[in-house]
Design a protein around this motif. Structure first.
Motif, short mmCIF file in Angstrom:
data_model
loop_
_atom_site.label_atom_id
_atom_site.label_comp_id
_atom_site.label_asym_id
_atom_site.label_seq_id
_atom_site.Cartn_x
_atom_site.Cartn_y
_atom_site.Cartn_z
N PRO A 141 0.69 -1.44 0.29
CA PRO A 141 -0.09 -0.17 0.31
C PRO A 141 1.27 1.16 0.21
O PRO A 141 2.04 0.79 0.34
CB PRO A 141 -0.92 -0.02 0.92
N SER A 142 0.35 2.45 -0.33
CA SER A 142 1.34 4.06 -0.66
C SER A 142 1.01 4.13 0.93
O SER A 142 0.19 3.42 1.56
CB SER A 142 0.50 4.94 -0.49
N GLU A 143 2.09 4.68 1.57
CA GLU A 143 2.04 5.75 2.60
C GLU A 143 0.83 6.85 3.03
O GLU A 143 0.81 6.12 4.32
CB GLU A 143 3.33 6.56 2.60
N SER A 144 -0.09 7.00 2.08
CA SER A 144 -1.52 7.75 2.03
C SER A 144 -1.84 6.52 2.68
O SER A 144 -2.95 6.98 3.68
CB SER A 144 -1.59 8.22 1.30
N VAL A 145 -2.04 5.23 2.74
CA VAL A 145 -3.22 4.58 2.47
C VAL A 145 -2.52 4.19 4.32
O VAL A 145 -3.64 3.96 5.38
CB VAL A 145 -3.06 3.22 1.91
N LEU A 146 -0.92 4.18 4.06
CA LEU A 146 -0.30 3.18 5.36
C LEU A 146 -1.15 4.33 6.50
O LEU A 146 -0.08 4.35 7.63
CB LEU A 146 0.46 2.84 5.52
N SER A 147 -0.49 5.33 6.83
CA SER A 147 -1.54 6.86 7.37
C SER A 147 -2.67 6.55 8.01
O SER A 147 -2.80 7.66 8.88
CB SER A 147 -0.87 8.03 6.65
N ALA A 148 -3.35 6.14 7.41
CA ALA A 148 -4.29 5.59 8.06
C ALA A 148 -5.14 4.81 9.31
O ALA A 148 -4.17 4.43 9.89
CB ALA A 148 -5.84 5.11 7.06
N GLU A 149 -5.76 5.76 9.94
CA GLU A 149 -5.95 4.70 11.54
C GLU A 149 -6.26 3.22 11.30
O GLU A 149 -5.55 2.24 12.17
CB GLU A 149 -6.77 4.73 11.92
N THR A 150 -7.21 2.91 10.24
CA THR A 150 -7.23 1.30 10.27
C THR A 150 -7.02 1.18 8.55
O THR A 150 -7.33 1.82 7.73
CB THR A 150 -8.94 1.44 10.43
N LEU A 151 -6.00 -0.21 8.29
CA LEU A 151 -6.03 -0.22 6.94
C LEU A 151 -7.26 -1.63 6.43
O LEU A 151 -6.83 -2.61 7.53
CB LEU A 151 -4.69 -0.96 6.93
N CYS A 152 -7.97 -1.31 5.58
CA CYS A 152 -8.50 -2.54 5.09
C CYS A 152 -7.61 -3.05 3.67
O CYS A 152 -7.70 -2.27 2.79
CB CYS A 152 -10.08 -2.29 4.87
N VAL A 153 -7.81 -4.47 4.06
CA VAL A 153 -7.43 -5.43 2.74
C VAL A 153 -7.78 -6.20 2.68
O VAL A 153 -8.61 -7.03 3.57
CB VAL A 153 -6.10 -5.76 3.02
N ALA A 154 -8.09 -6.78 1.37
CA ALA A 154 -8.15 -8.28 0.80
C ALA A 154 -7.77 -9.70 0.15
O ALA A 154 -6.29 -9.61 0.67
CB ALA A 154 -9.38 -8.47 -0.67
N HIS A 155 -8.02 -9.24 -0.64
CA HIS A 155 -6.60 -10.78 -1.82
C HIS A 155 -6.41 -11.75 -1.42
O HIS A 155 -6.76 -12.93 -2.23
CB HIS A 155 -5.26 -9.89 -1.77
N GLU A 156 -6.68 -11.56 -0.15
CA GLU A 156 -6.63 -13.54 0.32
C GLU A 156 -6.96 -14.67 0.21
O GLU A 156 -7.17 -15.75 0.36
CB GLU A 156 -5.38 -12.91 1.69
N HIS A 157 -8.85 -14.08 0.45
CA HIS A 157 -9.60 -14.40 0.59
C HIS A 157 -10.22 -15.73 1.54
O HIS A 157 -9.66 -17.26 1.71
CB HIS A 157 -9.37 -15.82 -0.65
N PRO A 158 -9.51 -15.25 2.73
CA PRO A 158 -9.29 -16.00 3.98
C PRO A 158 -10.59 -16.85 4.04
O PRO A 158 -11.15 -16.50 4.19
CB PRO A 158 -9.33 -14.35 5.49
N GLN A 159 -10.46 -18.13 4.31
CA GLN A 159 -11.11 -19.00 5.16
C GLN A 159 -10.33 -19.82 6.16
O GLN A 159 -9.50 -19.91 6.40
CB GLN A 159 -11.04 -20.42 3.47
N VAL A 160 -11.26 -20.71 6.91
CA VAL A 160 -10.73 -21.71 7.93
C VAL A 160 -11.52 -22.94 7.97
O VAL A 160 -12.57 -23.03 7.38
CB VAL A 160 -11.21 -20.69 9.35
#
Length: 246
Positions: A141-160
């Motif tokens: 992510p860009s530093e602008s994105v990483l400067s936010a309090e909360t970071l939301c990402v995807a890509h992983e398709h997390p499953q258990v």
């Protein structure tokens, strides 16, 4: 504040005076790719769109954020995928504007969005809205994105992967939520102020995913190291605890 919506793979977020609806990994046109691999499945395009529009109508957001991989093509999308994306964009923007955070499967999504005034496409490093940063997660992510309090990402398709007492097993989509370990970012000379990290499940229930409780080889370049004390939650809100101890 990012709040998963019970029983659906999407969340609302309140930031900068706006109410957002956020979903990830829609993968329009997935069946086209499966067909090329010899897997014949009826297109679920209408069902996917109807499910998303039900959520839009229920939540009444000011804006919708597609957190990467709105489409499925790595390059130029097929005619069928383009039609599904156009119908999706037109349907969502009949209610409110749409932000598409570009993912690795979004190919030439800008060309599909070009005719829609209410669709904004960001680059792969993401975008920040108020105190929330949004990035797909396939790249840093860009530093602008990483400067936010909360970071939301995807890509992983997390499953258990869960087993019962008699050895039966099932896999379910899951949310991952926790703190942020800055080390992976600082090692890339990226300044990070984010303190909370949310990894979104895939909206499309036909895509595979990372079994996060049985696999250390995550897809995002900063995961799992960036997720501090990460916990897994099922779509119905069930808290499973530390994903790496399940």
């Amino acid at each position: 504040m990012v709040e998963p919506i019970p029983d659906v793979p999407a969340a609302t977020a309140a930031t900068a005076g706006e109410r957002l609806l956020v979903f990830a990994d829609y993968h329009a046109g997935l069946e086209v790719a499966l067909r090329r691999d010899g897997v014949e499945l009826r297109s679920a395009a209408e069902d996917r769109r109807a499910r998303l529009l039900d959520i839009v109508r229920d939540t009444r957001p000011d804006r919708v954020v597609a957190l990467g991989d709105a489409g499925n093509a790595l390059g130029t999308p097929s005619g069928e995928e383009k039609r599904e994306l156009r119908e999706l964009f037109d349907a969502v923007t009949s209610y409110c504007p749409l932000v598409v955070v570009k993912g690795n499967h979004d190919g030439d999504v800008e060309t599909v969005a070009a005719d829609s005034e209410d669709v904004t496409v960001t680059d792969g490093t993401g975008t920040r809205i108020g105190d929330i940063g949004f990035a797909h997660g396939h790249t840093w992510p860009s530093e602008s994105v990483l400067s936010a309090e909360t970071l939301c990402v995807a890509h992983e398709h997390p499953q258990v992967r869960l087993e019962d007492e008699v050895g039966g097993a099932r896999t379910e989509r899951a949310w991952l939520r926790g703190g942020v370990n800055p080390d992976p970012f600082t090692e890339q000379s990226l300044a990070v102020d984010s303190t909370r990290l949310v990894v979104f499940p895939a909206f499309n229930d036909r895509v595979g995913g990372t079994w996060v409780n049985e696999n250390d080889a995550f897809l995002a370049p900063f995961l799992p190291d960036a997720l501090a004390d990460g916990e897994a939650y099922l779509l119905d809100g069930t808290r499973l605890g530390r994903y790496d101890r399940l």
